[in-house]
Design a protein around this motif. Structure first.
Motif, PDB file in Angstrom:
ATOM      1  N   GLU A 131       5.630  -6.468  19.553  1.00 10.67           N
ATOM      2  CA  GLU A 131       5.442  -7.721  18.809  1.00 10.67           C
ATOM      3  C   GLU A 131       3.996  -7.899  18.317  1.00 10.67           C
ATOM      4  O   GLU A 131       3.762  -8.299  17.181  1.00 10.67           O
ATOM      5  CB  GLU A 131       5.826  -8.894  19.717  1.00 10.67           C
ATOM      6  N   LYS A 132       3.020  -7.593  19.191  1.00 13.72           N
ATOM      7  CA  LYS A 132       1.611  -7.779  18.824  1.00 13.72           C
ATOM      8  C   LYS A 132       1.206  -6.835  17.687  1.00 13.72           C
ATOM      9  O   LYS A 132       0.487  -7.221  16.780  1.00 13.72           O
ATOM     10  CB  LYS A 132       0.706  -7.542  20.045  1.00 13.72           C
ATOM     11  N   THR A 133       1.667  -5.588  17.762  1.00  9.02           N
ATOM     12  CA  THR A 133       1.329  -4.633  16.697  1.00  9.02           C
ATOM     13  C   THR A 133       1.969  -5.062  15.380  1.00  9.02           C
ATOM     14  O   THR A 133       1.359  -4.951  14.316  1.00  9.02           O
ATOM     15  CB  THR A 133       1.787  -3.206  17.077  1.00  9.02           C
ATOM     16  N   ILE A 160       2.803   2.404  15.820  1.00  4.49           N
ATOM     17  CA  ILE A 160       2.402   1.827  14.527  1.00  4.49           C
ATOM     18  C   ILE A 160       3.524   1.987  13.501  1.00  4.49           C
ATOM     19  O   ILE A 160       3.884   1.034  12.799  1.00  4.49           O
ATOM     20  CB  ILE A 160       1.092   2.468  14.013  1.00  4.49           C
ATOM     21  N   GLU A 161       4.089   3.205  13.414  1.00  3.38           N
ATOM     22  CA  GLU A 161       5.169   3.440  12.448  1.00  3.38           C
ATOM     23  C   GLU A 161       6.361   2.523  12.724  1.00  3.38           C
ATOM     24  O   GLU A 161       6.939   1.940  11.795  1.00  3.38           O
ATOM     25  CB  GLU A 161       5.633   4.908  12.501  1.00  3.38           C
ATOM     26  N   LYS A 162       6.729   2.393  13.995  1.00  6.87           N
ATOM     27  CA  LYS A 162       7.872   1.526  14.354  1.00  6.87           C
ATOM     28  C   LYS A 162       7.590   0.082  13.976  1.00  6.87           C
ATOM     29  O   LYS A 162       8.476  -0.623  13.491  1.00  6.87           O
ATOM     30  CB  LYS A 162       8.149   1.628  15.862  1.00  6.87           C
ATOM     31  N   SER A 163       6.346  -0.356  14.211  1.00 11.32           N
ATOM     32  CA  SER A 163       5.975  -1.742  13.904  1.00 11.32           C
ATOM     33  C   SER A 163       6.029  -2.009  12.406  1.00 11.32           C
ATOM     34  O   SER A 163       6.546  -3.040  11.957  1.00 11.32           O
ATOM     35  CB  SER A 163       4.570  -2.045  14.427  1.00 11.32           C
ATOM     36  N   LEU A 164       5.482  -1.092  11.615  1.00  7.66           N
ATOM     37  CA  LEU A 164       5.468  -1.252  10.166  1.00  7.66           C
ATOM     38  C   LEU A 164       6.884  -1.245   9.592  1.00  7.66           C
ATOM     39  O   LEU A 164       7.237  -2.079   8.748  1.00  7.66           O
ATOM     40  CB  LEU A 164       4.632  -0.137   9.523  1.00  7.66           C
ATOM     41  N   GLU A 165       7.694  -0.306  10.075  1.00  9.25           N
ATOM     42  CA  GLU A 165       9.053  -0.191   9.543  1.00  9.25           C
ATOM     43  C   GLU A 165       9.929  -1.367   9.972  1.00  9.25           C
ATOM     44  O   GLU A 165      10.771  -1.836   9.197  1.00  9.25           O
ATOM     45  CB  GLU A 165       9.662   1.152   9.948  1.00  9.25           C
ATOM     46  N   ALA A 166       9.715  -1.873  11.199  1.00  6.34           N
ATOM     47  CA  ALA A 166      10.495  -3.022  11.674  1.00  6.34           C
ATOM     48  C   ALA A 166      10.218  -4.257  10.814  1.00  6.34           C
ATOM     49  O   ALA A 166      11.100  -5.097  10.615  1.00  6.34           O
ATOM     50  CB  ALA A 166      10.155  -3.321  13.137  1.00  6.34           C
ATOM     51  N   PHE A 373      -6.588  -5.595  23.087  1.00  2.97           N
ATOM     52  CA  PHE A 373      -5.969  -5.549  21.757  1.00  2.97           C
ATOM     53  C   PHE A 373      -5.039  -6.736  21.530  1.00  2.97           C
ATOM     54  O   PHE A 373      -5.018  -7.334  20.445  1.00  2.97           O
ATOM     55  CB  PHE A 373      -5.206  -4.228  21.579  1.00  2.97           C
ATOM     56  N   ASN A 374      -4.274  -7.121  22.544  1.00  3.30           N
ATOM     57  CA  ASN A 374      -3.353  -8.251  22.402  1.00  3.30           C
ATOM     58  C   ASN A 374      -4.102  -9.542  22.056  1.00  3.30           C
ATOM     59  O   ASN A 374      -3.673 -10.326  21.208  1.00  3.30           O
ATOM     60  CB  ASN A 374      -2.553  -8.456  23.699  1.00  3.30           C
ATOM     61  N   GLU A 375      -5.232  -9.746  22.726  1.00  3.19           N
ATOM     62  CA  GLU A 375      -6.035 -10.949  22.474  1.00  3.19           C
ATOM     63  C   GLU A 375      -6.696 -10.895  21.100  1.00  3.19           C
ATOM     64  O   GLU A 375      -6.836 -11.920  20.418  1.00  3.19           O
ATOM     65  CB  GLU A 375      -7.115 -11.106  23.564  1.00  3.19           C
ATOM     66  N   LEU A 376      -7.102  -9.700  20.681  1.00  2.00           N
ATOM     67  CA  LEU A 376      -7.732  -9.542  19.358  1.00  2.00           C
ATOM     68  C   LEU A 376      -6.734  -9.907  18.251  1.00  2.00           C
ATOM     69  O   LEU A 376      -7.087 -10.604  17.289  1.00  2.00           O
ATOM     70  CB  LEU A 376      -8.226  -8.094  19.177  1.00  2.00           C
ATOM     71  N   VAL A 377      -5.488  -9.467  18.416  1.00  2.08           N
ATOM     72  CA  VAL A 377      -4.453  -9.796  17.426  1.00  2.08           C
ATOM     73  C   VAL A 377      -4.239 -11.308  17.388  1.00  2.08           C
ATOM     74  O   VAL A 377      -4.155 -11.911  16.309  1.00  2.08           O
ATOM     75  CB  VAL A 377      -3.129  -9.056  17.735  1.00  2.08           C
ATOM     76  N   SER A 392       6.923 -15.202  10.045  1.00  2.00           N
ATOM     77  CA  SER A 392       8.136 -14.967   9.246  1.00  2.00           C
ATOM     78  C   SER A 392       8.320 -13.487   8.914  1.00  2.00           C
ATOM     79  O   SER A 392       9.420 -12.968   8.928  1.00  2.00           O
ATOM     80  CB  SER A 392       8.060 -15.827   7.984  1.00  2.00           C
ATOM     81  N   ILE A 393       7.209 -12.759   8.669  1.00  2.00           N
ATOM     82  CA  ILE A 393       7.292 -11.301   8.419  1.00  2.00           C
ATOM     83  C   ILE A 393       7.778 -10.586   9.676  1.00  2.00           C
ATOM     84  O   ILE A 393       8.641  -9.704   9.616  1.00  2.00           O
ATOM     85  CB  ILE A 393       5.920 -10.737   7.978  1.00  2.00           C
ATOM     86  N   VAL A 394       7.234 -10.983  10.827  1.00  2.00           N
ATOM     87  CA  VAL A 394       7.572 -10.336  12.090  1.00  2.00           C
ATOM     88  C   VAL A 394       9.039 -10.568  12.443  1.00  2.00           C
ATOM     89  O   VAL A 394       9.720  -9.683  12.954  1.00  2.00           O
ATOM     90  CB  VAL A 394       6.631 -10.843  13.215  1.00  2.00           C
ATOM     91  N   LYS A 395       9.539 -11.759  12.137  1.00  2.00           N
ATOM     92  CA  LYS A 395      10.959 -12.050  12.438  1.00  2.00           C
ATOM     93  C   LYS A 395      11.882 -11.308  11.520  1.00  2.00           C
ATOM     94  O   LYS A 395      12.981 -10.960  11.863  1.00  2.00           O
ATOM     95  CB  LYS A 395      11.211 -13.553  12.329  1.00  2.00           C
TER      96      LYS A 395
END
Length: 395
Positions: A131-133, A160-166, A373-377, A392-395
């Motif tokens: 979720e954070k990525t 990273i690839e999974k996060s972008l594609e999701a 990293f989680n806090e930076l995001v 909305s993008i993440v959902k």
């Protein structure tokens, strides 16, 4: 030791993020560790525990030999892979022996180690909360910039690839094609123009290889090329060797090529004019990468580098190398380097109305939190003014 006002520096940081048109990122192992992916030390232990028979015997021969050479720190799996690949090169992968390990056995051990790395990381990836990525890349993709958005990483996992594609965010990593995507160097050598459709795609440069890259021999020329393969059901059924961690002593120049191209891209990007470049999760332990970074900091006075560390020891180690760089600011839990000076954080609650410090400061522990990293995001998202759009993008 100097005192550094944390609130003042955060205001400066927010200004940098607001006004910098060109922002790039460098992800080290810490970004994946924050999601539960093992680091190099954990991988080393995990691999040794899974090796059996002559694989384990040869692994221990290599490791023991290296321990007589590397005495200032623990020998890790990248050191071991490096040495195994040297043995493969020295012996021509034949029955010739170096320090008790034959070239043939070195080749088999290399493949076995990479197979175990693949399985360990993929196993952890399958349960990682990405979720954070996803939020980070949603935030990055929404930045209205006139420049391409570039992310360099030493991680070979596929988070990273999974996060972008999701999140259906377009990205490009230097490979083209659909059957067996191949590495296309020309795509890395050039920067895109402002009217290019792909300008706002994320550029992802995996400078230590990837769990989805494999060496494949060209039947006609007998030379090796790198191809990208999607999901693999069983890595043991894959004949081609995995491409992770580019050893210092690769066997031939064709095998070095993708990594040379990525390092050239990093150098050219850092020298390309005005740029804010952010390091997260990177411990500055790779001398080859460090050399490029420090050279570029010296040559480009329009380059500003921000480094977020999880541990104060990393801040101190970096200060020994970088005390003369005025365009490098480093943030650790209780220590920081600002304008070349090492100091300790000082928190005085002189906040303006509606200004909060809980997105970067833990008042209970008296620590700066953005090295995680989680806090930076969270910090990027909270201060973006685009939280709803990102969600909305993440959902």
């Amino acid at each position: 030791m100097d005192k550094i006002n944390v609130i003042r520096e955060i205001r400066e940081l927010k200004t940098h993020l607001s006004y910098s048109k060109n922002i790039g990122f460098f992800f080290g192992a810490g970004t994946s560790c924050a999601l539960g992916i093992p680091n190099v030390e954990q991988l080393t232990t995990g691999i040794e525990s899974k090796l059996t028979g002559y694989f384990l015997v040869n692994f221990k021969l290599v490791k023991t030999d290296l321990e007589t050479i590397i005495t200032t720190r623990k020998v890790n799996i990248e050191d071991i892979l490096n040495q195994i690949r040297r043995i493969r090169e020295l012996t021509g992968e034949t029955v010739k022996v170096y320090e008790g390990v034959s070239g043939e056995n070195a080749k088999l051990l290399d493949k076995e180690i990479c197979t175990i790395i693949y399985n360990i990381i993929l196993d952890k990836e399958s349960v990682a909360d990405i979720e954070k990525t996803k939020k980070f890349f949603a935030w990055l993709s929404l930045l209205n910039r006139d420049y391409s958005k570039e992310v360099f990483t030493t991680n070979y996992d596929l988070i990273i690839e999974k996060s972008l594609e999701a999140s259906q965010i377009p990205y490009f990593d230097g490979f083209v094609g659909s059957y067996e995507p191949f590495f296309w160097q020309e795509s890395i050598d050039q920067f895109v123009s402002k009217n290019d459709l792909t300008q706002n795609w994320i550029r992802l440069w995996k400078i230590h290889g990837s769990l989805s890259w494999f060496w494949k021999e060209d039947v006609k020329t007998k030379s090796q090329k790198i191809i990208r393969i999607g999901k693999i059901e069983n890595i043991k059924d894959e004949d081609n060797e995995l491409v992770i961690y580019p050893s210092k002593e690769k066997y031939d120049s064709s095998k070095k090529q993708p990594f040379i191209a990525y390092f050239d891209r990093l150098k050219n990007y850092l020298l390309s004019g005005e740029l804010l470049f952010v390091f997260t999760g990177y411990s500055f332990s790779d001398q080859h990468i460090n050399e490029i970074i420090f050279n570029c900091l010296r040559q480009n006075n329009r380059l500003t580098a921000l480094v977020f560390f999880f541990q104060d020891s990393e801040v101190e180690n970096l200060h020994k190398q970088t005390s003369s760089y005025m365009n490098l600011n480093v943030f650790g839990p209780t220590k920081a380097i600002i304008n070349g000076n090492l100091g300790e954080w000082e928190y005085t609650a002189d906040l303006k109305p509606n200004e909060k410090s809980d997105s970067y400061w833990n008042d209970t522990d008296k620590k700066f939190t953005l090295g995680d990293f989680n806090e930076l995001v969270n910090f990027f998202v909270t201060n973006s003014g685009k939280k709803e759009a990102i969600e909305s993008i993440v959902k």
